[in-house]
Structure formats: structure tokens, C-alpha cells
Design an enzyme around this catalytic site. Structure first.
Site, PDB file in Angstrom:
ATOM      1  N   ASP A 137       0.799  -1.239   0.000  1.00 45.83           N
ATOM      2  CA  ASP A 137       0.000   0.000   0.000  1.00 45.83           C
ATOM      3  C   ASP A 137       0.832   1.291   0.000  1.00 45.83           C
ATOM      4  O   ASP A 137       0.316   2.346  -0.325  1.00 45.83           O
ATOM      5  CB  ASP A 137      -0.924   0.023   1.229  1.00 45.83           C
ATOM      6  CG  ASP A 137      -1.868  -1.168   1.256  1.00 45.83           C
ATOM      7  OD1 ASP A 137      -2.106  -1.760   0.188  1.00 45.83           O
ATOM      8  OD2 ASP A 137      -2.352  -1.512   2.346  1.00 45.83           O
ATOM      9  N   GLY A 180      -4.771  -0.817  -2.036  1.00 43.11           N
ATOM     10  CA  GLY A 180      -4.072   0.272  -1.356  1.00 43.11           C
ATOM     11  C   GLY A 180      -4.743   0.679  -0.055  1.00 43.11           C
ATOM     12  O   GLY A 180      -4.306   1.624   0.589  1.00 43.11           O
TER      13      GLY A 180
HETATM   14  O1  F6P Z   1      -2.597  -4.036   3.057  1.00 43.87           O
HETATM   15  C1  F6P Z   1      -2.469  -4.799   1.911  1.00 43.87           C
HETATM   16  C2  F6P Z   1      -3.835  -5.085   1.315  1.00 43.87           C
HETATM   17  O2  F6P Z   1      -3.640  -5.874   0.157  1.00 43.87           O
HETATM   18  C3  F6P Z   1      -4.688  -3.855   0.994  1.00 43.87           C
HETATM   19  O3  F6P Z   1      -4.300  -3.217  -0.197  1.00 43.87           O
HETATM   20  C4  F6P Z   1      -6.058  -4.448   0.950  1.00 43.87           C
HETATM   21  O4  F6P Z   1      -7.034  -3.479   1.258  1.00 43.87           O
HETATM   22  C5  F6P Z   1      -6.001  -5.504   2.021  1.00 43.87           C
HETATM   23  O5  F6P Z   1      -4.623  -5.817   2.226  1.00 43.87           O
HETATM   24  C6  F6P Z   1      -6.740  -6.769   1.700  1.00 43.87           C
HETATM   25  O6  F6P Z   1      -6.705  -7.565   2.836  1.00 43.87           O
HETATM   26  P1  F6P Z   1      -7.102  -9.103   2.831  1.00 43.87           P
HETATM   27  O7  F6P Z   1      -5.996  -9.855   2.139  1.00 43.87           O
HETATM   28  O8  F6P Z   1      -7.218  -9.449   4.269  1.00 43.87           O
HETATM   29  O9  F6P Z   1      -8.385  -9.239   2.070  1.00 43.87           O
END
Ligand code: F6P
Length: 360
Positions: A137, A180
Site C-alpha cells: 500500500d 491500497g
Molecule cells: O494491506 C495490503 C492489502 O492488500 C490492501 O491493499 C487491501 O485493502 C487488504 O490488504 C486486503 O486484505 P485481505 O488480504 O485481508 O483481504
């Protein structure tokens, strides 16, 4: 110090394995034992440690397989977002486990939540902890980039190139949503790198009607007969609260006169995977070296930051890497999230300035 540990926490990011590889190699070269903690802070609480070095007659060496694994995405140690670690009891158990295992220093690789945990562990458990920024991010304070950002950006650019092929073939507009969280960094840089026609960022807040109105009129202008444009690409950051599919449908409904097709693509977790770029491997390797050096110097509660332009912070052996107190990193990260940081203001100003250029 004779035994250190490394863990990856939060969302994985390409290049984490390259950082682990570097930490293990540096530790072995210094005659230190290095253990990996499986599945982030949960593994620390449960004492799930795995040896990453072994003693041989010629000294300490990394266990086999590291050379290869360092070039892959994901994290070989596994990762997690640990609820138990948010609780002081969980952190006390983690501290106890580390003491029982004779661990004298810990390197934590992760994003905002992981650095918060690392800071609390360092303060409460008196065990030296050094953090490395790892998150696609690019929302971590005091560092110009984090491990994984460059690879994710390359993945987005590659996907947009592919989308452009089909968009041109059908003279279509595409809304491409990129990850992000609440940071528009990936959207902003991808828009510049792909020469997109528009970008929607959380750092430039707009009402839903303003988003709909501006994107619709931009597509209308782009497909005007005298423009000869055969595609429109709009990058939308996930932090902009307007579903990509919903936005595409509503724009299309407003474009009945010119009958333009509008499609939506949410890139999703594909952005988190893949072989790390050379840049991510390079910063990961350099950060890994400085992390171990810092532990050996007795430092704690600090994060290694990548500074293309050097501003403040305390020097390390690497001219582009600086150490910042984790508390300062966390304060700056919060300011980036609430939009009061100069970094976010600068990004929004630059995007405002080039918005008209993108649409040309
Ligand atoms: O922080 C990294 C990230 O990929 C973000 O861009 C996204 O909002 C989030 O993690 C998604 O999280 P998860 O893998 O728990 O769905």
C-alpha cells in the site's frame, strides 16, 4: 546475542522472502542462529519457531532452499493478522516464548498494524525489535517505499496494458480498481505509469455525484468524434467508496447517447503475488542487512526506512537507509491515513495539477 528471530505479519508483500533470506544470510555470516516464526504474531504467542540456520563444522550456514525461496512472492514463514497480539496478555505470552527460546532480538516485516505490534513488544517486553516496512500500500510513514510496492505497481501496469489491448479493440472505457486500502499511492503511480485518462483517489475526496459526473464527462470528451480515441482507462483506488462495477454501470446509463461500453476490472489479490521485482529484492536485501546490524548494535524499537532523498532519521551503514523510532513512524503513518501528512498533501496537489493533462 546468539539467536535472533524473524517474522512476517499482516498482508504479505512480494519481497518479504528476499528480506528473510538476507536476514538469515547476515545472521549466519555473523555466527548467529536465526529462527523463523511461523504465521506472524500468532506463531510468536504459540512458540511456533523453525530453524533457518544450522551449525556446521565450517560455521553457521542458512538451511537449504533459501537461495531459491528468496526470489518468490508471498512469505515462506506464513503471515497473519493476530487479534490475540492486540491484547497485552498475548504480547506477554509472546515475550515469555521468546525468552524461553533464548531469542535475543526480533525482526518484524510488515505494515502499519505489524509495526504497532512491534513497538508494543519492544516497549513492554524489553526484547530488542527492529521493523522493516512490508506492504504493497505504501502507507507507512517515514519511508519512501516499502517492500512489495514496486512489484505490485509492475503487476498493475502489466494488467492495464492487457486491458488496453481489449479496450482498444472494442472502443471501450474501463474502470480498473487497484488495492491500497485508504492510500491512493498505487492508483496515483499506476495512472502516471500507464498514462491513464483519469484517476480516482481517496486523497482527493469527492461526493459520489461528483465522481459520476467527472468520469462520465471525461469519457464523453474522450470519445468525441474529433478525438479519435479508441479507449479510456480510469484507475480507481479501492479507498474511493464507489464500487467499480456499480460506477461502470451508472456511467454507462448516462452515456446512452454515445452508446459507449464501460467495463470494470477489480485487480484484487493478484497485486499481492508474483515474483518480486529487482527493486523490491534489492531494498529487501539491504534492509535485512541493516536490521541485523542494528540488533547487533543493541538498537531497538526502530524501523529501517528507505529514503531516496535523505530527510532526518539516524544514519545506518547504508546511505539510503535510515532508522526511525517506531513511535515517529506510527505518528506519521496516522497522519498519512487522516490526510494531514505533507506526503499526502503533496500527492493530492500533484494529482490535482496533472488531472487535466491525464485526460488529454
Ligand atoms: O494491506 C495490503 C492489502 O492488500 C490492501 O491493499 C487491501 O485493502 C487488504 O490488504 C486486503 O486484505 P485481505 O488480504 O485481508 O483481504
Amino acid at each position: 546475542m546468539d539467536r535472533i528471530a524473524v517474522l512476517t505479519s499482516g498482508g504479505d508483500a512480494p519481497g518479504m522472502n528476499a528480506a528473510i533470506r538476507a536476514i538469515v544470510k547476515v545472521a549466519a555470516a555473523d555466527g548467529l542462529e536465526c529462527v523463523g516464526v511461523e504465521r506472524g504474531y500468532d506463531g510468536l504467542i504459540d512458540g511456533r519457531f523453525t530453524p533457518l540456520t544450522r551449525e556446521t563444522p565450517s560455521g553457521m550456514v542458512p538451511i537449504r532452499g533459501f537461495q531459491i525461496n528468496g526470489n518468490t512472492g508471498g512469505t515462506m514463514l506464513g503471515s497473519a493478522r493476530s487479534d490475540r497480539f492486540r491484547d497485552p496478555t498475548g504480547r506477554a505470552t509472546a515475550g515469555k516464548q521468546m525468552r524461553e527460546w533464548g531469542i535475543r532480538g526480533l525482526v518484524v516485516i510488515g505494515g502499519n498494524g505489524s509495526i504497532q505490534g512491534a513497538h508494543k513488544l519492544a516497549v513492554e517486553q524489553s526484547i530488542p525489535v527492529i521493523a522493516l516496512p512490508g506492504s504493497i500500500d505504501n502507507d507507512i510513514g517515514c519511508t519512501a517505499s516499502a517492500i512489495g510496492v514496486d512489484t505490485a505497481l509492475n503487476t498493475i501496469v502489466d494488467a492495464c496494458d492487457k486491458i488496453a489491448d481489449t479496450a482498444q479493440a472494442h472502443r471501450r472505457a474501463f474502470i480498473v480498481e487497484v488495492m491500497g486500502r485508504s492510500s491512493g499511492y498505487l492508483a496515483m503511480t499506476a495512472a502516471v505509469a500507464t498514462a491513464a485518462d483519469g484517476v480516482l483517489l481517496p486523497e482527493m475526496p469527492k461526493t459520489r455525484e461528483e465522481v459520476l459526473e467527472s468520469t462520465t464527462s471525461m469519457i464523453q470528451r474522450a470519445f468525441a468524434t474529433d478525438r479519435h480515441k479508441s479507449q479510456v482507462l480510469i484507475i480507481k483506488a479501492e479507498g474511493v467508496e464507489y464500487g467499480a462495477a456499480e460506477l461502470a454501470k451508472e456511467i454507462e446509463e448516462r452515456l446512452v447517447d454515445i452508446k459507449a461500453d464501460v467495463r470494470a476490472t477489480v485487480l484484487g489479490h493478484v497485486q499481492r503475488g508474483g515474483r518480486p521485482s529487482s527493486f523490491d529484492r534489492m531494498i529487501a536485501g539491504r534492509m535485512g542487512l541493516v536490521a541485523v546490524e542494528s540488533l547487533l548494535e543493541g538498537r531497538t524499537d526502530e524501523m529501517v526506512a528507505w529514503q531516496a532523498t535523505i530527510r532526518g532519521g539516524e544514519k545506518t551503514s547504508d546511505p539510503q537507509l535510515r532508522l526511525f523510532p517506531m513511535e515517529q513512524v506510527l505518528t506519521e503513518t496516522e497522519a498519512m491515513a487522516d490526510g494531514t501528512s505533507w506526503v499526502v498533501e503533496w500527492r493530492a496537489q500533484r494529482m490535482e495539477a496533472i488531472h487535466g493533462i491525464l485526460a488529454h
